[in-house]
Design an enzyme around this catalytic site. Structure first.
Site, PDB file in Angstrom:
ATOM      1  CB  CYS A  31       3.131  -1.829 -10.183  1.00 36.86           C
ATOM      2  SG  CYS A  31       1.891  -1.617 -11.335  1.00 36.86           S
ATOM      3  CE1 TYR A 172      -3.041  -6.348  -3.155  1.00 38.41           C
ATOM      4  CE2 TYR A 172      -1.065  -7.478  -3.810  1.00 38.41           C
ATOM      5  CZ  TYR A 172      -2.191  -6.701  -4.215  1.00 38.41           C
ATOM      6  OH  TYR A 172      -2.273  -6.528  -5.285  1.00 38.41           O
ATOM      7  CG  HIS A 175      -5.289  -6.385  -7.357  1.00 36.25           C
ATOM      8  ND1 HIS A 175      -4.469  -5.305  -6.642  1.00 36.25           N
ATOM      9  CD2 HIS A 175      -6.192  -5.640  -7.682  1.00 36.25           C
ATOM     10  CE1 HIS A 175      -5.074  -4.273  -6.684  1.00 36.25           C
ATOM     11  NE2 HIS A 175      -6.180  -4.241  -7.365  1.00 36.25           N
ATOM     12  CG  ASP A 267      -9.031  -2.704  -8.496  1.00 35.58           C
ATOM     13  OD1 ASP A 267     -10.279  -2.371  -8.066  1.00 35.58           O
ATOM     14  OD2 ASP A 267      -7.916  -2.391  -7.889  1.00 35.58           O
TER      15      ASP A 267
END
Ligand code: ADP
Ligand code: SF4
Length: 691
Positions: A31, A172, A175, A267
């Site tokens: 992002c 995806y 996360h 992460d």
């Protein structure tokens, strides 16, 4: 210089299903706080990275359907064909640079409250929304028709991605941001149908969607699964052995595995909490479970470390988000044998704070990040000088160093005067604090660049005053003399000085960084700064044997570091060390041997003994030299001075990233046309449709 043959392995092409990456440098999805609000800015940032040599450039997460969005965070949206032009431009600019373009299709489900669309969030079970803001609404458990809908939406998104020209299409599941991960995780999946219970059932949706995506676009696009290796929740969540079982069962279904941790904060850990290659223990062994290429991250900036990851069979691709933000040209520099020119990520997560605050991501090391399109700044290049102006920069902290480096690169003659015998200003001092050694890279990168610039001369041990500056007679003067921590208690809560006894043992962060220590054993550290300094100094003193109580008016320690995803880790570390934490109290007076604090809610005061007090409050700019020079502006012409400016903490104390940006802006604006009151950057405005 030719590249070192040791690094040849990093430049081997790797096949990913139907496409081939030209080397092993892989910019994983990340992002950037620009997304759908600032699409041209986001695209230019990606284009620069593609020109920096990465074989794969991925988008941030892309919301694929209006039933799942993550307002207020700003990512990309592909809800219908009207969104396609943005994506078509992404793939065009990435392809123009010879890189592959990847897209991270995302369905956040119960990880977003859908504040914008007002659709009911969907998830595997009836559970509260899994955001960290405790939003007062719940996700609805999906029934079988909802699951069919989601599979169709994902398939349609994959088809759109292919139409837009993407080479790699993601499923995806990482996360904590994806419904496919939510289904996989026991802590969210309470179902009793064929999508719940056993691992085979919990992974069914991930498998189906991966197969759907492959059926839809696999002829031309590679299919990647971004996958959480461990939620670090123990047996309630996804564990490493369970993750390995999933890969064991569906290892050959996608064309690539992109490995992450179960939550973003685990992460993208900062250098304060983990070294480079910190995810190795979680990815070790995965390659034995699949013949498909594996990508992993670990804040990789050292080419030797990268080679080790490949040679030891841990990874096939060197994944990077932050290292590619700090240095978009990292692969090129390795390829050209310019290892020392790498601008290494310092692991501070200021970039993450951009996303967290819904603003374009900034980078401490790379001041061009977020400014590529709107101001035309480039991470490596800068236009040549436009005059023969000679520039004096006073102060060699982050602001002065960056200004000197960038002006030197432009070709100006620069003198950099520093009061002490070392470069770096605050980073030279802060890098010695617990966990902050990597921050020294801010200085190291710039010191090395300056060493290559014959037109920049550095004067150490040169504390200048206004008379000296006028005597030297440079054309342009930049004052970058930093800031000083206050000792009167003024900060966020007290905007007026607090009562402090003259004989109290009181220290500031500057005192501690200069080596002074509290006179007594018990220390009350008052943190009304709320970023890292309070927590770091509490850790320092407690480790040295002082008995530390951290008092803060916030409801948790280092509150702003939520934006760098460190808050939980800082509080946990202090608690483990035995620091007493007192929240929601303001310091109201300091006496000798005691402090008075007031409850922020009731105002009720209590007094507690404390031998010494450390005030981590606000800072004052060291702008004395600047103000003196301003006061003597009538003397400038005779001295040959055209302008005197001030930047960095000396202008207004802020982050290190702010100081580096201030220095760069000064250099960029040297000899630039005066734009008066006009907006100094470009912006995009939403297209108005018919009313
Ligand atoms: P910033 O973050 O804005 O770059 P720093 O505090 O990190 O600010 O750095 C300021 C630097 O300026 C320090 O290295 C300090 O020694 C130096 N400095 C302060 N005053 C003077 C002065 N009058 N002359 C030369 N150097 C100075
Ligand atoms: Fe690295 Fe900090 Fe830049 Fe993020 S902001 S890329 S963590 S240096």
């Amino acid at each position: 210089m030719p590249r070192d043959p040791r690094y040849d392995i990093l430049f081997e092409p790797v096949k990913i299903g139907p496409v081939t990456a030209k080397n092993r440098f892989y910019q994983v999805p990340h992002c950037n706080g620009q997304g759908y609000r600032d699409p041209s800015a986001m695209i230019k940032m990606r284009e620069n990275k593609a020109s920096g040599g990465w074989a794969v450039i991925c988008t941030e997460q892309v919301e694929i359907h209006h039933t799942s969005e993550i307002t207020p965070f700003i990512e990309l949206r592909m809800w219908d064909d009207r969104d396609l032009p943005v994506f078509e431009r992404v793939t065009r600019v990435v392809h123009d640079q010879g890189a592959l373009a990847g897209i991270e299709l995302a369905y956040n489900g119960m990880n977003g409250a859908n504040f914008y669309t007002r659709e009911t969030p969907l998830g595997p079970s009836h559970l509260p929304i899994a955001t960290f803001t405790y939003d007062p609404m719940q996700a609805r458990a999906m029934d079988l028709s909802d699951i069919r809908d989601l599979r169709r939406w994902h398939r349609n998104a994959a088809l759109r991605a292919k139409k837009a020209g993407f080479d790699i299409v993601y499923v995806y599941a990482a996360h904590g941001f994806s419904t496919f991960q939510h289904f996989l995780s026991k802590r969210y999946n309470h179902r009793s149908d064929e999508y719940g219970g056993s691992l085979e059932n919990r992974m069914r949706l991930l498998r189906e969607v991966t197969e759907d995506t492959r059926d839809a676009v696999g002829d031309r696009c590679a299919i990647a699964v971004r996958f959480a290796m461990d939620e670090l929740m123990g047996p309630d969540g996804i564990t490493k052995s369970e993750a390995e079982e999933v890969i064991g069962r569906m290892g050959e279904v996608p064309d690539l595995w992109d490995l992450t941790m179960g939550s973003w904060d685990n992460d993208s850990r900062t250098s304060r909490f983990v070294e480079e290659a910190g995810e190795e223990e979680y990815v070790r062994g995965v390659k034995a479970l699949t013949s498909k290429p594996v990508v992993g991250v670990g804040r990789f900036t050292s080419p030797d470390q990268m080679v080790r990851q490949i040679r030891q069979g841990l990874l096939d691709f060197i994944g990077a988000a932050r290292p590619s933000i700090a240095d978009p040209f990292l692969p090129k520099k390795i390829e050209e044998g310019r290892i020392d020119d790498i601008r290494e990520c310092i692991g501070c997560n200021i970039c993450v704070s951009g996303d967290m605050t819904m603003s374009p991501s900034r980078c401490t090391q790379n001041p061009a990040m977020g400014e590529e399109w709107r101001r035309g700044w480039h991470p490596e290049l800068i236009r040549a000088k436009e005059s023969d102006a000679r520039v004096l920069i006073v102060g060699a902290g982050p602001a002065g160093l960056e200004a000197a480096r960038a002006l030197g690169q432009r070709g100006y003659d620069v003198a950099l005067a520093e009061a002490t015998t070392e470069l770096g200003g605050r980073v030279a001092k802060e890098q010695k604090l617990p966990g902050l050694s990597a921050w020294g890279r801010v200085k190291d990168y710039r010191a090395y660049q300056l060493s290559k610039l014959p037109n920049v001369e550095i004067f150490y041990d040169s504390r200048l005053d206004a008379a000296q500056v006028l005597e030297f007679g440079f054309d342009q003067v930049l004052v970058a003399t930093g800031s000083t921590w206050r000792r009167d208690g003024v900060a966020h809560h007290h905007t007026l000085p607090m009562p402090i006894a003259a004989d109290a043992d009181l220290l500031t962060p500057d005192d501690l960084m200069q080596g002074k220590r509290p006179a007594g054993k018990t220390v009350m550290l008052y943190d009304d700064d709320h970023y890292y300094m309070g927590g770091v100094l509490a850790e320092l003193l407690q480790r040295e044997g002082f008995v530390v109580t951290l008092v803060t008016p916030a409801t948790e320690v280092s509150n702003w570091s939520r934006n760098t995803m460190e808050q939980f880790k800082i509080q946990a570390r202090l608690l483990e060390l035995g620091v007493e934490i007192v929240t929601a109290r303001m310091l109201s007076a300091v006496r000798r041997g005691a402090v008075e604090t007031a409850c922020v809610f009731t105002g009720r005061i209590d007094t507690r003994p404390s031998d010494s007090v450390v005030l981590v409050t606000a800072r004052l700019p060291n702008d004395g030299l600047y103000l003196d020079l301003k006061a003597r502006s009538a003397d400038w012409a005779a001295a040959g001075i055209v302008s005197v400016k001030c930047a960095g903490d000396a202008w207004a104390p802020s982050t290190i990233a702010g100081a580096v940006y201030g220095g760069r802006r000064y250099a960029e604006e040297m000899d630039a046309a005066d734009i008066g009151d006009a907006l100094p950057f470009r912006r995009e405005i939403a297209e108005l449709l018919a009313d």
